[in-house]
Design a protein around this motif. Structure first.
Motif, PDB file in Angstrom:
ATOM      1  N   HIS A 189      -5.319  15.151   7.651  1.00  0.00           N
ATOM      2  CA  HIS A 189      -6.428  14.139   7.319  1.00  0.00           C
ATOM      3  C   HIS A 189      -7.852  14.243   7.491  1.00  0.00           C
ATOM      4  O   HIS A 189      -7.960  15.133   8.552  1.00  0.00           O
ATOM      5  CB  HIS A 189      -6.109  12.624   8.639  1.00  0.00           C
ATOM      6  N   GLN A 190      -8.420  13.371   6.525  1.00  0.00           N
ATOM      7  CA  GLN A 190      -9.876  13.662   7.224  1.00  0.00           C
ATOM      8  C   GLN A 190     -10.708  13.158   8.281  1.00  0.00           C
ATOM      9  O   GLN A 190     -11.109  14.477   9.089  1.00  0.00           O
ATOM     10  CB  GLN A 190     -10.571  13.435   5.876  1.00  0.00           C
ATOM     11  N   HIS A 191      -9.453  12.289   8.453  1.00  0.00           N
ATOM     12  CA  HIS A 191     -10.935  12.857  10.530  1.00  0.00           C
ATOM     13  C   HIS A 191     -10.569  14.052  11.303  1.00  0.00           C
ATOM     14  O   HIS A 191     -10.506  13.609  12.505  1.00  0.00           O
ATOM     15  CB  HIS A 191      -9.922  11.426  10.899  1.00  0.00           C
ATOM     16  N   ASP A 192      -9.596  14.359  11.352  1.00  0.00           N
ATOM     17  CA  ASP A 192      -9.080  15.633  11.976  1.00  0.00           C
ATOM     18  C   ASP A 192      -9.852  16.971  11.442  1.00  0.00           C
ATOM     19  O   ASP A 192      -9.776  17.816  12.218  1.00  0.00           O
ATOM     20  CB  ASP A 192      -7.439  15.217  11.631  1.00  0.00           C
TER      21      ASP A 192
END
Length: 243
Positions: A189-192
């Motif tokens: 995921h991009q937010h990780d």
């Protein structure tokens, strides 16, 4: 600014990298169950693959006394093939079942190696292919398979630095391959992604510290301690699923 939870997670990741390097099992055997307390299991698989890319590059750089090219092919090729199979299979199996399977895998594996501490596998092509296939599938499905590969490679009685470098090179191929599969599965995921620079640094520092410890503590003694820790982590992982 990192939160206290994130900082604690990164600290535990450093501990996992150090123990994994010295014990010879690779950090994922500790990192996966630790990360599972902070993220959902599919996210853990994605983060583990990216973390290991950095970790194994560090090991290759720090233990660069030559790779065993024959083992790289004999174990590496089946590992890459079956990590793809395991990675795709993880998409169709419920995460609770995967977590329970991971816990059981860690408990059984650690008990087996503690009881059969003098286990010797024949250093032949058939055993290399079987060991590579099992370790690759476990890595794709559960996030960790380094211990199986380690016992397979131990049969060849490699010099310590050569062992770690060859194992890291095989692991790098596994992680590079499953990263693409996990991305397609939606596990990365991009937010990780903000964690990646920190984990890359942890891979470097943890591998370096582990290398220094190897000068003072015999690996066999540390390996037994590592197996006991793996056993405890496996038990905690199973209990954590039900609570």
């Amino acid at each position: 600014m990192l939160s206290k939870t994130t900082f604690f997670f990164l600290f535990l990741s450093l501990v996992a990298e150090i123990i994994g390097t010295v014990g010879g099992f690779g950090s994922s055997v500790f990192f996966v169950p630790i990360a599972n307390f902070f993220f959902d299991f599919h996210t853990v698989l994605g983060i583990t693959a990216l973390f290991h890319l950095a970790s194994n590059l560090s090991k290759i750089a720090l233990f660069r006394k030559g790779l065993d090219k024959k083992l790289l092919l004999n174990i590496g090729i089946p590992s890459v093939i079956f990590v793809i199979v395991g990675s795709y299979a993880s998409k169709y199996i419920h995460t609770t079942f995967l977590e329970i399977t991971l816990g059981i895998f860690l408990v059984v594996m650690s008990l087996f190696f503690l009881i059969k501490e003098n286990l010797v596998i024949k250093p032949e092509l058939k055993e290399s292919i079987i060991g590579g296939s099992i370790s690759g599938f476990a890595a794709g499905l559960l996030g960790t398979g380094g211990a199986v590969r380690g016992i397979t490679m131990a049969a060849y009685n490699l010099e310590k630095s050569k062992f770690i470098a060859t194992s890291a090179a095989i692991d790098f191929l596994i992680d590079f391959t499953r990263s693409f599969t996990y991305f397609q599965n939606g596990y990365i995921h991009q937010h990780d992604l903000y964690l990646i620079p920190y984990l890359f640094l942890i891979g470097l520092i943890g591998t370096y510290i582990g290398k220094r410890i190897l000068y003072y503590i015999p690996q066999e003694k540390f390996k037994k301690l590592s197996l006991i820790l793996v056993l405890l982590v496996g038990i905690i992982t199973i209990i954590g699923v039900f609570y």
